[in-house]
Write an enzyme that holds these catalytic residues in place. Structure first.
Site, PDB file in Angstrom:
ATOM      1  N   GLU A  49      33.495  44.208  36.772  1.00 20.83           N
ATOM      2  CA  GLU A  49      33.428  44.503  38.074  1.00 20.83           C
ATOM      3  C   GLU A  49      34.345  45.512  38.362  1.00 20.83           C
ATOM      4  O   GLU A  49      35.354  45.472  38.074  1.00 20.83           O
ATOM      5  CB  GLU A  49      33.596  43.385  39.062  1.00 20.83           C
ATOM      6  CG  GLU A  49      32.786  42.452  39.003  1.00 20.83           C
ATOM      7  CD  GLU A  49      33.026  41.477  39.967  1.00 20.83           C
ATOM      8  OE1 GLU A  49      33.724  41.429  40.946  1.00 20.83           O
ATOM      9  OE2 GLU A  49      32.425  40.223  39.893  1.00 20.83           O
ATOM     10  N   ASP A  60      39.751  40.722  49.875  1.00 21.56           N
ATOM     11  CA  ASP A  60      40.835  40.978  49.023  1.00 21.56           C
ATOM     12  C   ASP A  60      42.067  40.271  49.306  1.00 21.56           C
ATOM     13  O   ASP A  60      42.361  40.604  50.673  1.00 21.56           O
ATOM     14  CB  ASP A  60      40.800  42.385  48.469  1.00 21.56           C
ATOM     15  CG  ASP A  60      39.651  43.078  48.032  1.00 21.56           C
ATOM     16  OD1 ASP A  60      38.809  42.205  47.385  1.00 21.56           O
ATOM     17  OD2 ASP A  60      39.475  44.136  48.179  1.00 21.56           O
TER      18      ASP A  60
END
Length: 268
Positions: A49, A60
């Site tokens: 990714e 995140d």
């Protein structure tokens, strides 16, 4: 079949889960991020990714935020992301981009899809895009023959699971917990149940289900590989680069970590 679909099918044929590693493009700079990706693949990652660094992440945790901030400070652009994708594809691993929707929309949806396909990318993970609002992306990704990977979570209702998985191709990203990315001492207890419920929704399609968030060791990778088709690891790779006194030391640590995880996904 896309490269991503082939990689997942190969892992399934070998009786194991696929290992999917995440790294922001441009971390710590563009050329160095390509070297880190190569180390990840050398250690055993089947899929990479490639993160599109973004200033306002929602999913995140602090480790990936630090890595993305470093990439942005180094001047990483969306075109640089495609450079990293191209280099990733050259390793033989499947390359997918993970991006929030705003950078894709700003770049131009059709332009983004076309340039990603041209670089050898197989698909895109869009954590903040839901299928009901994805008509433009669905059309562009269909035209470019890219896989669309949407997320499901422990909070997803059965109806949401069915709607989301119908819109996916490549795999379904199962977020193992209600939280952000980052290494944790144990796999969330919600992960196995989420995969079980998602399998009900994908019974006809047989679409692979890959689990991310919180996996930080070979033992945890093995635990998740017992019920998932793929194991996604990101913060652990970023942390090893952040902790290293220099890039070469970081590359050794990344390769070793990938080898540990690769052994884990093969132990089921």
């Amino acid at each position: 079949m896309t490269t991503l679909q082939n990689k997942l099918a190969q892992a399934r044929a070998q009786g194991r889960a696929a290992l999917i590693g995440y790294l922001p493009a441009g971390f710590p700079d563009v050329e160095s991020s390509i070297k880190v990706v190569r180390a990840m693949v050398e250690g055993g990652c089947d899929v990479i990714e490639v993160g599109l660094p973004y200033s306002d992440p929602m999913m995140d945790g602090p480790t990936i935020q630090r890595a993305a901030d470093a990439a942005l400070a180094a001047g990483t652009t969306t075109d640089d992301v495609f450079r990293v994708v191209e280099a990733t594809a050259e390793t033989g691993a499947a390359a997918v981009v993970m991006s929030y929707w705003n950078p894709i929309e700003r770049y131009g949806v059709e332009r983004f899809a076309g340039n990603l396909a041209k670089a050898g990318g197989a698909g895109v993970i869009t954590p903040d895009l839901i299928p009901e609002e994805a008509q433009e992306w669905i059309a562009a990704s269909d035209t470019a023959d890219l896989d669309r990977i949407f997320l499901v979570a422990p909070s997803s209702t059965d109806r949401r699971l069915e709607l989301t998985t119908r819109a996916c191709s490549g795999f379904v990203y199962a977020a193992s917990l209600m939280g952000v990315t980052g290494t944790r001492t144990q796999v969330a207890g919600t992960a196995a149940e989420l995969v079980r419920r998602t399998r009900e929704a994908t019974r006809e399609s047989g679409l692979p289900i890959c689990v991310g968030l919180g996996i930080s060791s070979g033992a945890q990778a093995a635990e998740v590989a017992a019920y998932a088709d793929g194991v996604i690891v990101g913060a652990g790779f970023c942390q090893r680069v952040l902790d290293a006194p220099d890039l070469e030391t970081g590359l050794i640590a990344v390769t070793s970590f990938a080898e540990e995880l690769a052994a884990g996904v093969r132990s089921r």
